[in-house]
Design an enzyme around this catalytic site. Structure first.
Site, PDB file in Angstrom:
ATOM      1  N   ASP A 139       0.813  -1.208   0.000  1.00  0.00           N
ATOM      2  CA  ASP A 139       0.000   0.000   0.000  1.00  0.00           C
ATOM      3  C   ASP A 139       0.853   1.267   0.000  1.00  0.00           C
ATOM      4  OD1 ASP A 139      -3.021   0.951   0.574  1.00  0.00           O
ATOM      5  OD2 ASP A 139      -1.634   2.221   1.681  1.00  0.00           O
ATOM      6  N   CYS A 167      -4.988   2.460  -0.796  1.00  0.00           N
ATOM      7  CA  CYS A 167      -4.799   1.802  -2.095  1.00  0.00           C
ATOM      8  C   CYS A 167      -5.284   0.359  -2.049  1.00  0.00           C
ATOM      9  CB  CYS A 167      -3.333   1.870  -2.512  1.00  0.00           C
ATOM     10  SG  CYS A 167      -2.712   3.553  -2.698  1.00  0.00           S
ATOM     11  N   ASP A 168      -4.980  -0.331  -0.961  1.00  0.00           N
ATOM     12  CA  ASP A 168      -5.470  -1.706  -0.813  1.00  0.00           C
ATOM     13  C   ASP A 168      -6.988  -1.768  -0.876  1.00  0.00           C
ATOM     14  OD1 ASP A 168      -3.468  -3.700  -0.581  1.00  0.00           O
ATOM     15  OD2 ASP A 168      -2.871  -2.919   1.356  1.00  0.00           O
ATOM     16  N   PHE A 169      -7.642  -0.899  -0.123  1.00  0.00           N
ATOM     17  CA  PHE A 169      -9.098  -1.022  -0.023  1.00  0.00           C
ATOM     18  C   PHE A 169      -9.819  -0.436  -1.225  1.00  0.00           C
ATOM     19  CE2 PHE A 169      -7.791  -2.011   4.225  1.00  0.00           C
ATOM     20  CZ  PHE A 169      -8.622  -3.091   4.517  1.00  0.00           C
TER      21      PHE A 169
END
Length: 397
Positions: A139, A167-169
């Site tokens: 991330d 960014c991950d989610f």
């Protein structure tokens, strides 16, 4: 009424946040998620070292309502079982580095040749094509590459990462949307397909305000602190109160007039520097200082009551320990305390997706590693007892 994704079988090879969040959303919509982990478990499971007073456990948060199977895909048996499962599944999801599955002989082309209805979904930092495809991506790296990091922080300070793993989610949400869209297409055409989400591409649109204030030729970082990313709105900031901080946002004349009435700002309203939205943006330093001088004389409770009475967009700056006890989130069932068989009493979120015409499926805590191996093989592969005994022995984590 069945759950929206009832009858959909998903092979979940994902890890950490990006993919597991996408499949968690599917699980809470009724899909049968078979979480396939390597020996020892996926990376997030192995991160957990828990003190007695832990509030929540990330692995438990995003792996509820899933079934666990441990497969070593570096072995012939593990790969063979995955191929058999993929031949019967609706969706396979992975977030390995691009080409990792191909190197194992388990790439999309191979698996879809045996099951043309399979939806093969993948997510990575930068996607499976382009010059960045093989860059390692977590991330923070994607925040740095995408402009999130350079846009966050004070104008005269260093770049600062966003607190959440944005960014991950963002990628996980887009991955869920891509999979469900592909399922709809399959319903219409009968054909499976490949879908892919890049973390960098998923987060880029969230920079819209910052991009709106960008000027060609100006390569200096555009960090705006708590102000509007495009520096086009004021008041729009976090302001001090007598006992904390409050975010106050005005985006139009209606908001400005409401703020003036709520805090008796007639002198500011009469000042020609603040007569229009554009004028207020040009003089935001002076306006923020004047507004802060007013807000710091009031406690949070009084300040928020006055602003909300006039429907001025505002919110207190809550600490995380306030958020986990937030009465609104608990009243809606968005947060709940559970007694987890491995982690004890912890707080977990539910899906933000609400299907208001039906109750959600019963909540099942995240499973132990490989704890449903026999059940999964019997259900999906219709193995007999002898084969189950053999496979269970070979696949034991």
């Amino acid at each position: 009424m069945p759950q929206p994704l009832a009858g959909i079988t998903v092979l979940d090879l994902t890890q950490i946040y990006n993919g597991p969040y996408a499949t968690f959303l599917m699980a809470r919509a009724g899909a049968d998620i078979v979480k396939i982990e390597p020996p020892g478990g996926e990376h997030l499971r192995k991160r957990e070292t828990l003190p007695d007073d832990v509030v929540t456990v990330p692995f438990a948060m995003f792996n509820a309502n899933k079934r666990s199977l441990c497969l070593d895909l570096k072995t012939d048996t593990g790969r063979a079982v995955l191929r058999r499962l993929a031949a019967r599944a609706d969706v396979l999801v992975e977030n390995f580095t691009p080409s990792a599955m191909e190197r194992l002989g388990l790439g999309a082309e191979s698996l879809m040749a045996a099951n043309p209805r399979l939806i093969y979904a993948s997510s990575s930092g930068y996607g499976s094509t382009g010059p960045y495809r093989d860059y390692p991506a977590m991330d923070l790296a994607v925040q740095a590459m995408s402009g999130v990091l350079s846009s966050t922080g004070q104008p005269d300070g260093d770049p600062v990462k966003a607190g959440p793993a944005v960014c991950d989610f963002m990628a996980g949400i887009h991955l869920y949307g891509a999979i469900v869209t592909a399922l709809l297409r399959r319903e219409r055409t009968g054909a499976g397909g490949r879908v892919e989400v890049s973390m960098m591409e998923a987060v880029y649109p969230s920079l819209a305000s910052n991009l709106g204030g960008l000027r060609r030729g100006n390569r200096r970082p555009q960090r705006t602190g708590n102000r509007h990313g495009g520096m086009g709105l004021a008041p729009y900031n976090v302001y001090p109160s007598a006992d904390g901080h409050v975010a106050i946002i005005t985006t139009n004349e209606k908001h400005w007039r409401a703020l003036v009435a709520a805090l008796d700002l007639d002198a500011l309203a009469a000042d020609p520097r603040y007569a229009t939205r554009d004028a207020r943006a040009r003089h935001m330093d002076e306006l923020d200082e004047a507004l802060g001088a007013v807000t710091r004389r009031l406690g949070n409770a009084e300040l928020l009551a006055r602003l909300r009475a006039r429907t001025v967009p505002c919110a207190p700056v809550q600490e995380l320990l306030d958020v986990v006890d937030d009465p609104h989130l608990h009243a809606r069932g968005a947060l709940r305390h559970i007694d987890h068989p491995a982690y004890g009493r912890i707080l977990v979120p539910d899906t933000p997706l609400r299907f208001l015409d039906q109750e959600p499926p019963p909540y099942r805590p995240s499973p132990g590693l490989g704890s449903q191996a026999r059940e999964i093989l019997a259900d999906l592969l219709q193995c007999g007892d002898d084969e189950l005994d053999r496979l269970q022995a070979e696949l034991s984590p």
